[in-house]
Design a protein around this motif. Sequence first.
Motif, PDB file in Angstrom:
ATOM      1  N   ASP A 174      -3.488   4.857  -0.848  1.00  0.00           N
ATOM      2  CA  ASP A 174      -3.890   4.792  -0.787  1.00  0.00           C
ATOM      3  C   ASP A 174      -4.777   4.532   0.377  1.00  0.00           C
ATOM      4  OD1 ASP A 174      -3.443   2.748  -3.504  1.00  0.00           O
ATOM      5  OD2 ASP A 174      -1.855   2.107  -2.476  1.00  0.00           O
ATOM      6  N   ALA A 175      -3.703   5.492   1.312  1.00  0.00           N
ATOM      7  CA  ALA A 175      -4.535   5.368   2.904  1.00  0.00           C
ATOM      8  C   ALA A 175      -3.486   6.031   4.012  1.00  0.00           C
ATOM      9  CB  ALA A 175      -4.211   3.796   3.689  1.00  0.00           C
ATOM     10  N   MET A 229      -7.534  -3.040   4.851  1.00  0.00           N
ATOM     11  CA  MET A 229      -7.378  -3.262   3.171  1.00  0.00           C
ATOM     12  C   MET A 229      -8.069  -4.687   3.056  1.00  0.00           C
ATOM     13  SD  MET A 229      -4.675  -1.804   2.248  1.00  0.00           S
ATOM     14  CE  MET A 229      -3.985  -1.725   1.340  1.00  0.00           C
ATOM     15  N   HIS A 270      -9.332   4.403   3.178  1.00  0.00           N
ATOM     16  CA  HIS A 270      -9.012   3.670   4.647  1.00  0.00           C
ATOM     17  C   HIS A 270      -7.670   4.749   5.001  1.00  0.00           C
ATOM     18  CE1 HIS A 270      -9.354  -0.010   2.865  1.00  0.00           C
ATOM     19  NE2 HIS A 270      -8.382   0.451   1.517  1.00  0.00           N
ATOM     20  N   GLN A 296       5.277  -2.005   3.099  1.00  0.00           N
ATOM     21  CA  GLN A 296       4.942  -0.049   2.136  1.00  0.00           C
ATOM     22  C   GLN A 296       5.121   0.651   1.701  1.00  0.00           C
ATOM     23  OE1 GLN A 296       1.742  -2.120   2.237  1.00  0.00           O
ATOM     24  NE2 GLN A 296       0.810  -2.768   4.248  1.00  0.00           N
ATOM     25  N   ALA A 314       0.675  -1.184  -0.070  1.00  0.00           N
ATOM     26  CA  ALA A 314      -0.250   0.284   0.082  1.00  0.00           C
ATOM     27  C   ALA A 314       0.646   1.593   0.133  1.00  0.00           C
ATOM     28  CB  ALA A 314      -0.799   0.459   1.274  1.00  0.00           C
ATOM     29  N   ASN A 315       0.738   2.712  -0.517  1.00  0.00           N
ATOM     30  CA  ASN A 315       0.698   3.301  -0.564  1.00  0.00           C
ATOM     31  C   ASN A 315       0.374   4.259   0.379  1.00  0.00           C
ATOM     32  OD1 ASN A 315       2.686   4.042  -2.816  1.00  0.00           O
ATOM     33  ND2 ASN A 315       0.935   3.080  -3.228  1.00  0.00           N
ATOM     34  N   VAL A 316       1.212   4.722   1.773  1.00  0.00           N
ATOM     35  CA  VAL A 316       1.099   4.847   2.876  1.00  0.00           C
ATOM     36  C   VAL A 316       1.046   6.709   3.311  1.00  0.00           C
ATOM     37  CG1 VAL A 316       0.601   4.607   5.191  1.00  0.00           C
ATOM     38  CG2 VAL A 316       0.493   2.625   3.871  1.00  0.00           C
TER      39      VAL A 316
END
Length: 332
Positions: free
Chosen positions: A70-71, A243, A113, A27, A3-5
Motif C-alpha cells: 500500500d505504501a 493515509m 503513498h 503495520q 497497511a502493507n509497507v
Amino acid sequence: MPANVLVTGGAGYIGSHAVLALRDAGQVVTVIDDLSTGFRWAVPEDVAFYQGNVSDGVLIDSIVAARGIDAVMHFAGSIIVPESVTDPLKYYRNNTAATRDLLESVVRNGIRHFIFSSTAAVYGSPERVPVDESTPRLPINPYGTSKLMTELMLADVAAAHPLNYAALRYFNVAGADPQGRAGQSTAGATHLIKIAVEAALGKRASVAVYGTDYATPDGTGVRDYIHVSDLAAAHVAALDRLMADPDTSLTLNCGYGRGFSVLEVLDAVDRVAGVKLDRVVSPRRGGDSDALVATGELILQQLDWVPRYADLDTIVGHALAWERGLAQRSNV
C-alpha cells in the motif's frame, strides 16, 4: 486495517529502526535491501525480506503482487557527503536515478503513498539558522543535490498521478533503539557520534575535528542531532497522515531545533562514557556547511508526533550501549 509497507533499505541504520517502529505500530512490513551497506540480521526474522535493488522493476512488481503493498518508505541510497563530492555520479545513480526507477514501479502498481528519506543538505549553507521548510534550497554538495532532485521528481509525479508523499528532511541522525534491537553498525561510518563512541570504547585512537574556523561560537560545525527512534516514529506518523488525507503531501524538517557543535558533542561523549577523547584537528572536508539547525515547528503541527529522546546525553548513551553490544557480535 494495517497497511502493507515496503521499506527500501530496511537493513540499514535508519531503515531498520523504521521497520521496528512500523511493527510496533501494528503495520505489515516488507523489506528490500541490496545489503551493500545493510545487514540481513538487522531485519527481524518475521519480516518478509527481499535482496535486490529498487531499480529492478520486475522485482518490485513481484513484491507488490506477493505482498499487496500500500505504501513505500524509501531509505535506500548513499549518504556520505565527502564521498559525494569525489564521486558525484554514484550519488546521482544511487539516489536520483534509482528513485526515479522506483517511482515508475510505484505508479505502475498503483501504490498511493510514498515517504522519502530526504536531508537538510538540500539547504546547503543557509544565511540564517535555524532553517524552516521555506528556506531556499541551495545544496553545496552532490548528496544534497541528488536528494533535492528527488524531491522535485516527487512533486511532479504526485501532480500527475494518484500519489501523495512526505519528504522528510533529516538533520543529523544519531543514537540507537533504546531496547537494543537496532543501531548503527556500518564499518567506517562517518557520523560523528558513531565515531566518538567507537573511540570511547577503544576502537579508534582519536577523533578528527574537521575544521575549527567555521562561523560558529567555537569554530566547529554545528548540527541538530535527532534520535533515530524519534525519526522512525516520525515516519510512522507521516504514513498515518498520508493515509488519512490522500490529497495532502508534506515536506517537513526532522530535527529538534537545538544545535550542538562538534566539540560540544565530543564533550557529551566524554561525560556519558567517563573518558577523555583525543581530539585531532584536521582540515575541513568538502561540502560541509557552518551550521544546520531546524526550526522544528512544522512537523509538530502537521504530524501526531512528539519526540521522546530529545536530549544529547540520551542520544549518546543509546549509541554507546549499542556500540558496546556491537563489539561482541562476531558476524559484523
